[in-house]
Design a protein around this motif. Structure first.
Motif, PDB file in Angstrom:
ATOM      1  N   SER A 139      43.433  35.872  38.406  1.00  0.00           N
ATOM      2  CA  SER A 139      42.148  36.427  38.864  1.00  0.00           C
ATOM      3  C   SER A 139      41.988  35.724  40.364  1.00  0.00           C
ATOM      4  CB  SER A 139      41.189  35.807  38.199  1.00  0.00           C
ATOM      5  OG  SER A 139      41.027  36.628  36.633  1.00  0.00           O
ATOM      6  N   LEU A 140      41.223  36.386  41.147  1.00  0.00           N
ATOM      7  CA  LEU A 140      41.177  35.713  42.473  1.00  0.00           C
ATOM      8  C   LEU A 140      40.180  34.587  42.629  1.00  0.00           C
ATOM      9  CD1 LEU A 140      40.606  39.141  44.700  1.00  0.00           C
ATOM     10  CD2 LEU A 140      42.662  37.643  44.524  1.00  0.00           C
ATOM     11  N   THR A 141      40.356  33.497  43.391  1.00  0.00           N
ATOM     12  CA  THR A 141      39.300  32.367  43.474  1.00  0.00           C
ATOM     13  C   THR A 141      38.358  32.895  44.189  1.00  0.00           C
ATOM     14  OG1 THR A 141      40.594  31.430  45.380  1.00  0.00           O
ATOM     15  CG2 THR A 141      41.357  30.708  43.161  1.00  0.00           C
ATOM     16  N   ALA A 142      37.117  32.301  44.494  1.00  0.00           N
ATOM     17  CA  ALA A 142      36.041  32.620  45.240  1.00  0.00           C
ATOM     18  C   ALA A 142      36.724  32.694  46.303  1.00  0.00           C
ATOM     19  CB  ALA A 142      35.135  31.405  45.086  1.00  0.00           C
ATOM     20  N   ASP A 143      37.644  31.625  47.126  1.00  0.00           N
ATOM     21  CA  ASP A 143      38.039  31.775  48.466  1.00  0.00           C
ATOM     22  C   ASP A 143      38.856  32.909  48.729  1.00  0.00           C
ATOM     23  OD1 ASP A 143      38.259  30.551  51.246  1.00  0.00           O
ATOM     24  OD2 ASP A 143      40.332  30.069  50.429  1.00  0.00           O
ATOM     25  N   GLN A 144      39.587  33.348  47.778  1.00  0.00           N
ATOM     26  CA  GLN A 144      40.395  34.497  47.848  1.00  0.00           C
ATOM     27  C   GLN A 144      39.633  35.718  47.989  1.00  0.00           C
ATOM     28  OE1 GLN A 144      42.997  33.767  44.747  1.00  0.00           O
ATOM     29  NE2 GLN A 144      44.679  33.187  45.923  1.00  0.00           N
ATOM     30  N   THR A 145      38.576  35.894  47.223  1.00  0.00           N
ATOM     31  CA  THR A 145      37.858  36.906  47.298  1.00  0.00           C
ATOM     32  C   THR A 145      36.988  37.142  48.576  1.00  0.00           C
ATOM     33  OG1 THR A 145      37.131  36.684  44.693  1.00  0.00           O
ATOM     34  CG2 THR A 145      35.683  38.005  46.137  1.00  0.00           C
ATOM     35  N   ARG A 146      36.473  36.055  49.099  1.00  0.00           N
ATOM     36  CA  ARG A 146      36.063  35.928  50.529  1.00  0.00           C
ATOM     37  C   ARG A 146      36.873  36.469  51.577  1.00  0.00           C
ATOM     38  NH1 ARG A 146      32.018  33.582  53.385  1.00  0.00           N
ATOM     39  NH2 ARG A 146      31.032  32.824  51.504  1.00  0.00           N
ATOM     40  N   GLN A 147      38.264  35.867  51.321  1.00  0.00           N
ATOM     41  CA  GLN A 147      39.330  36.440  52.313  1.00  0.00           C
ATOM     42  C   GLN A 147      39.504  38.059  52.337  1.00  0.00           C
ATOM     43  OE1 GLN A 147      42.701  34.099  51.480  1.00  0.00           O
ATOM     44  NE2 GLN A 147      41.954  32.331  52.391  1.00  0.00           N
ATOM     45  N   GLN A 148      39.379  38.381  50.931  1.00  0.00           N
ATOM     46  CA  GLN A 148      39.488  39.844  50.671  1.00  0.00           C
ATOM     47  C   GLN A 148      38.220  40.562  51.350  1.00  0.00           C
ATOM     48  OE1 GLN A 148      42.157  41.798  49.911  1.00  0.00           O
ATOM     49  NE2 GLN A 148      43.252  39.450  49.655  1.00  0.00           N
ATOM     50  N   ILE A 149      37.117  40.063  51.219  1.00  0.00           N
ATOM     51  CA  ILE A 149      35.951  40.631  51.831  1.00  0.00           C
ATOM     52  C   ILE A 149      36.039  40.588  53.411  1.00  0.00           C
ATOM     53  CG2 ILE A 149      33.308  40.527  52.179  1.00  0.00           C
ATOM     54  CD1 ILE A 149      33.532  39.409  49.021  1.00  0.00           C
TER      55      ILE A 149
END
Length: 109
Positions: A21-31
């Motif tokens: 699962s993506l971390t909150a920071d990784q999700t932010r980077q994808q966005i």
């Protein structure tokens, strides 16, 4: 042949579901990547039992031209609060190719 293991079938969703699962920071980077490509973010949700058989429900309209990562994250969270027992995914629509540039599940039920 004892070195081979049986593949345990589990339900997978979208691009990143085969990874941890993506971390909150990784999700932010994808966005941020979606925004930097000029893609239009859209949010969809569905009950887990319907996720492979039917279309997903759209959360509001696509966020045409949205540049704020925080605004996109807040809409993802609002959708998850409204439908806590649904999967919620983010899609990046590419206007040029008229297709999805990316799509991944942010919240799993």
């Amino acid at each position: 042949m004892a070195d081979f293991q049986d593949y345990k079938q589990t339900v997978k969703y979208e691009t990143f579901s085969y990874l941890p699962s993506l971390t909150a920071d990784q999700t932010r980077q994808q966005i941020q990547y979606i925004v930097s490509q000029g893609w239009n973010p859209a949010i969809e949700h569905v009950e887990p039992s319907r996720s492979h058989k039917y279309y997903w429900f759209m959360w509001k309209l696509p966020m045409f031209g949205e540049q704020s990562v925080d605004r996109i994250l807040s809409e993802l969270e609002a959708c998850h609060r409204e439908y806590p027992n649904h999967h919620v995914r983010l899609i990046g629509y590419d206007n040029y190719t008229q297709s999805q540039g990316t799509s991944f599940v942010v919240y799993r039920a």
